[in-house]
Scaffold this motif. Structure first.
Motif, short mmCIF file in Angstrom:
data_model
loop_
_atom_site.label_atom_id
_atom_site.label_comp_id
_atom_site.label_asym_id
_atom_site.label_seq_id
_atom_site.Cartn_x
_atom_site.Cartn_y
_atom_site.Cartn_z
N SER A 70 0.57 -1.20 -0.16
CA SER A 70 -0.14 0.19 0.01
C SER A 70 0.85 1.16 0.10
O SER A 70 0.39 2.35 -0.48
CB SER A 70 -0.89 -0.12 1.22
N ASP A 71 1.92 1.12 0.44
CA ASP A 71 3.08 2.31 0.45
C ASP A 71 3.96 2.63 -0.92
O ASP A 71 4.62 3.23 -1.00
CB ASP A 71 3.91 2.04 1.60
N ALA A 72 3.54 1.44 -1.89
CA ALA A 72 4.28 1.58 -3.09
C ALA A 72 3.87 2.48 -4.20
O ALA A 72 2.87 3.14 -3.84
CB ALA A 72 4.24 -0.01 -3.88
N ARG A 73 4.81 3.03 -4.99
CA ARG A 73 4.54 4.20 -6.00
C ARG A 73 4.56 3.64 -7.15
O ARG A 73 5.21 2.44 -7.50
CB ARG A 73 5.58 5.12 -5.83
N VAL A 74 4.08 4.22 -8.31
CA VAL A 74 4.24 3.64 -9.65
C VAL A 74 5.58 3.43 -10.08
O VAL A 74 6.28 4.42 -9.83
CB VAL A 74 3.21 4.75 -10.49
N VAL A 96 -3.75 -7.28 -12.16
CA VAL A 96 -4.76 -7.46 -10.81
C VAL A 96 -4.93 -6.03 -10.38
O VAL A 96 -4.03 -5.31 -10.23
CB VAL A 96 -4.10 -8.32 -9.62
N ALA A 97 -6.27 -5.74 -9.83
CA ALA A 97 -6.55 -4.39 -9.50
C ALA A 97 -6.85 -4.63 -7.68
O ALA A 97 -7.86 -5.74 -7.69
CB ALA A 97 -7.62 -3.88 -9.97
N GLU A 143 -6.61 -3.27 1.09
CA GLU A 143 -6.15 -4.76 0.78
C GLU A 143 -4.77 -4.93 0.51
O GLU A 143 -4.13 -5.91 1.17
CB GLU A 143 -6.94 -5.45 -0.56
N ALA A 144 -4.04 -3.95 -0.04
CA ALA A 144 -2.80 -3.74 -0.49
C ALA A 144 -1.78 -3.89 0.76
O ALA A 144 -0.88 -4.47 1.13
CB ALA A 144 -2.26 -2.91 -1.50
N ALA A 145 -2.54 -3.27 2.11
CA ALA A 145 -1.68 -3.00 3.16
C ALA A 145 -1.38 -4.62 3.84
O ALA A 145 -0.68 -4.74 4.68
CB ALA A 145 -2.51 -2.26 4.14
N SER A 146 -2.08 -5.54 3.53
CA SER A 146 -1.89 -6.99 3.97
C SER A 146 -0.64 -7.65 3.21
O SER A 146 -0.29 -8.78 3.70
CB SER A 146 -3.00 -7.85 3.47
N LEU A 147 -0.04 -6.90 2.33
CA LEU A 147 1.00 -7.61 1.49
C LEU A 147 2.51 -6.67 1.94
O LEU A 147 2.31 -5.37 1.78
CB LEU A 147 0.95 -7.55 0.08
N SER A 148 3.53 -7.54 2.02
CA SER A 148 4.82 -6.91 2.20
C SER A 148 5.46 -7.31 1.09
O SER A 148 5.50 -8.42 0.45
CB SER A 148 5.39 -7.16 3.40
N LEU A 169 -7.11 8.09 -9.47
CA LEU A 169 -7.20 9.53 -9.16
C LEU A 169 -7.66 9.83 -7.73
O LEU A 169 -6.97 10.82 -7.26
CB LEU A 169 -7.89 10.21 -10.27
N ILE A 170 -8.42 9.26 -7.27
CA ILE A 170 -9.09 9.66 -6.03
C ILE A 170 -8.44 8.75 -4.74
O ILE A 170 -8.52 7.54 -4.80
CB ILE A 170 -10.24 9.43 -5.93
N GLY A 171 -7.62 9.28 -4.14
CA GLY A 171 -6.78 8.41 -3.01
C GLY A 171 -5.89 7.50 -3.41
O GLY A 171 -5.76 6.35 -2.76
N ARG A 172 -5.44 7.59 -4.65
CA ARG A 172 -4.81 6.65 -5.39
C ARG A 172 -5.30 5.26 -5.34
O ARG A 172 -4.35 4.19 -5.36
CB ARG A 172 -2.98 6.63 -4.74
N ASP A 173 -6.52 5.23 -5.41
CA ASP A 173 -7.27 4.03 -5.52
C ASP A 173 -8.09 3.74 -6.63
O ASP A 173 -8.73 4.79 -6.81
CB ASP A 173 -8.31 3.81 -3.97
N PRO A 174 -8.22 2.66 -7.24
CA PRO A 174 -7.63 1.37 -6.77
C PRO A 174 -6.23 1.27 -7.53
O PRO A 174 -5.74 2.03 -8.46
CB PRO A 174 -8.42 0.17 -7.26
#
Length: 90
Positions: free
Chosen positions: A8-12, A71-72, A77-82, A56-61
């Motif tokens: 969830s902290d990753a960037r494009v 995958v979107a 949900e992404a916060a559960s993955l490291s 665009l909104i809140g960087r979601d999805p």
């Protein structure tokens, strides 16, 4: 030295390898269900992953390339993955 972050902290453009899926706290039904769904989508430990787009909104999805799939996921949900970032040095 490798750098491990929550997806969830990753960037494009960030790339890496999934190092853990879920919180491994199996007392809560919602967390167990989310972990099961992520695994079914192919988000498994060792899979290569790249963040290719953010909403665009809140960087979601988030749109992800996972091995040869797209995958979107929502950031919650992404916060559960490291992931271990590729080529990261500190």
């Amino acid at each position: 030295m490798s750098k491990v972050i929550k997806l969830s902290d990753a960037r494009v453009g960030d790339r890496g390898v999934i190092v853990s899926v879920g919180t491994h706290c199996h007392h809560q039904t919602e967390e167990v269900e989310l972990e099961r769904r992520l695994l079914e989508l192919g988000l498994v430990e060792g899979a290569n992953i790249e963040l290719i787009h953010e909403g665009l909104i809140g960087r979601d999805p988030m749109a992800l390339k996972v091995d040869d799939m797209r995958v979107a996921l929502r950031r919650k949900e992404a916060a559960s993955l490291s992931i271990e970032l590729a080529g990261a040095a500190e």
